[in-house]
Design an enzyme around this catalytic site. Structure first.
Site, PDB file in Angstrom:
ATOM      1  N   ASP A 170      69.230  62.391  45.864  1.00  0.00           N
ATOM      2  CA  ASP A 170      70.513  62.014  46.439  1.00  0.00           C
ATOM      3  C   ASP A 170      70.340  60.840  47.404  1.00  0.00           C
ATOM      4  O   ASP A 170      71.120  59.888  47.405  1.00  0.00           O
ATOM      5  CB  ASP A 170      71.115  63.215  47.162  1.00  0.00           C
ATOM      6  N   HIS A 262      77.799  61.329  38.484  1.00  0.00           N
ATOM      7  CA  HIS A 262      77.501  62.738  38.785  1.00  0.00           C
ATOM      8  C   HIS A 262      78.752  63.585  38.606  1.00  0.00           C
ATOM      9  O   HIS A 262      78.717  64.669  37.994  1.00  0.00           O
ATOM     10  CB  HIS A 262      76.985  62.894  40.217  1.00  0.00           C
TER      11      HIS A 262
END
Length: 375
Positions: A170, A262
Site C-alpha cells: 500500500d 484496487h
C-alpha cells in the site's frame, strides 16, 4: 481563480513500545468514558493491558468488531457508543475505519491504535465503506483526522508477516499516485468546506516521496524483525512510513489509478482473500504500465515487493481463471467518475485499464519465470 492546496494529518502520532498499556492515560484528556471498538483477536490483550490504564474515575467498555466496515456495522456501534465521551479503534484497517466513522457520526473524539501496519486507515479522515458482501461501496469523508494515533511497535512487530508486507504494498503506491496527482494538479483526498476536493500540496507530495524512499531503504530489513517478532530501528522507520507517511502522503498528495483499480478488483470473487495492499500493489504495477515508466523504475518496485514477500501476479493473489468479462467490469468500475482514476495526468478509459491489466499480468508472469520465482 483561487486554488486551495492543503495538508491534513492526525493531531498527534506516537511511535513507542507498549503504548497499549498507556491507552487510558492518552485518552483521559478527551473524557472519562471510552468506547473501544476492537478486533476479536486483540480483545484479551486489551483486557489485560489497556483496561488497567483506565484508573480513578475513568472507564472503558469493549465493543467487538463484526468483520466488515459497512453501514450496518457502523450503525451498531453508533447505538452502543452513544453515551460515551470518546471512541477508540484497536485493530486492522476496517476496524479503524469503523471507529472513525462512528466517532464522525456521533461528533466525538477518536483515538486509534493499529494492530497492523497494512493500510492508511490509522491516520486519514476517510473511512472506506464496503457492502456486507465485501464489495466496495464508497469513500466516507470525515470531518477531521483522528485525534491521536498510537503506533505500538511491539504489537506491530507481532503482526503476521503477510500483513506487514501488505502495508509495504500500500505504501509503495503512495508516491506514484501522489506524483500523478501533483503533475496534473488534480484532487487530493481532503474535503474542502464547500464539499469540493482540494489540490495536492508540496509538503504532501514530499511526504509521499519520503514514504517511498524510507520503504526502499528499510523494508527489506524490517521484514526480518517481524518474522522474529522483535523491534528494530528498520522496523520503526518502516512503521512510520507505512502508517503515517503513507496516509498523510495519500490524503494530502492524492490517489490515482492504483487505488481505483484496487476498488474495481473487489468485485472479483477469487480475490476476496487478498489483502488491500496486495491488490493495491497490482494496481500500482498497472498504473506504471499505463504511464510507460522507465524499466529501472518498474524493476525497483518489483525488487522491493519480492524482498518483503508480496505476491506479484493475479494468480498469486488467488485468481483461478481469467475471465475477460469479469476484468472488463473491473476496468469499468476503476474508471467510475467518483473514483480516483480521473486524477491521472491523462484521460483514462476502461479499455486502456483492461489492456494494461492484461499486459501487466503477462509481464509479471514472465518476470517470475525468468527469475525462477515460485508462488
Amino acid at each position: 481563480m483561487n486554488i486551495t492546496k492543503a495538508i491534513a494529518s492526525p493531531s498527534k502520532f506516537l511511535v513507542q513500545t507498549d503504548l497499549l498499556k498507556e491507552l487510558g492515560t492518552h485518552g483521559k484528556v478527551f473524557g472519562k468514558n471510552a468506547y473501544l471498538i476492537c478486533d476479536s483477536f486483540i480483545v484479551e490483550q486489551v483486557k489485560q493491558k489497556a483496561i488497567p490504564s483506565f484508573i480513578g474515575n475513568t472507564s472503558a467498555q469493549i465493543g467487538v468488531f463484526g468483520g466488515q466496515c459497512s453501514d450496518t456495522e457502523i450503525e451498531k456501534h453508533k447505538i452502543a457508543a452513544l453515551d460515551f465521551d470518546y471512541i477508540v479503534g484497536i485493530g486492522g484497517g476496517k476496524t479503524l475505519d469503523t471507529a472513525k466513522a462512528t466517532a464522525h457520526y456521533l461528533v466525538k473524539p477518536v483515538l486509534i491504535l493499529p494492530t497492523l501496519a497494512s493500510t492508511d486507515a490509522p491516520c486519514t479522515a476517510i473511512s472506506v465503506i464496503y457492502n456486507d458482501d465485501d464489495t466496495f461501496n464508497r469513500y466516507l469523508f470525515l470531518s477531521k483526522n483522528p485525534d491521536v494515533v498510537l503506533a505500538d511497535t511491539q504489537i506491530l512487530a507481532e503482526e503476521p508477516v503477510r500483513f506487514f508486507a501488505a502495508g509495504v504494498g500500500d505504501g509503495l503506491a503512495t508516491y506514484f499516485e501522489a506524483r500523478a496527482c501533483y503533475k496534473a494538479q488534480k484532487d487530493n483526498l481532503i474535503l474542502g468546506q464547500h464539499g469540493s476536493m482540494l489540490k495536492p500540496s508540496l509538503i504532501g507530495f514530499t511526504i509521499a516521496k519520503t514514504c517511498y524512499e524510507t520503504i526502499k531503504l528499510h523494508a527489506a530489513q524490517a521484514v526480518y524483525a517481524v518474522k522474529n517478532k522483535v523491534v528494530t530501528p528498520a522496523l520503526e522507520h518502516t512503521i512510520e512510513a507505512t502508517i503515517y507517511m503513507s496516509a498523510v502522503g495519500a490524503e494530502s498528495g492524492g490517489c490515482a489509478a492504483a487505488h481505483a483499480i484496487h476498488n474495481g478488483m473487489t468485485v472479483v470473487d477469487d480475490l476476496h482473500g487478498a489483502q488491500h495492499g496486495e491488490k493495491v500493489l497490482f494496481g500500482l504495477f498497472t498504473q506504471l504500465v499505463m504511464e510507460a515508466v522507465p524499466k529501472h523504475e518498474f524493476q525497483e518496485v518489483i525488487d522491493i515487493a519480492i524482498a518483503v514477500g508480496l505476491p506479484l501476479t493475479l494468480e498469486d493473489l488467488g485468481l483461478k481463471e481469467f475471465r475477460e468479462n469479469e476484468w472488463r467490469k473491473v476496468a469499468e468500475i476503476a474508471c467510475d467518475s467518483n473514483d480516483t482514476m480521473h486524477n491521472m495526468p491523462f484521460t483514462v478509459t476502461p479499455e486502456m485499464v483492461y489492456s494494461a491489466i492484461v499486459a501487466t499480468n503477462a509481464m509479471l508472469n514472465d518476470y517470475k519465470e525468468k527469475h525462477y520465482i515460485h508462488s
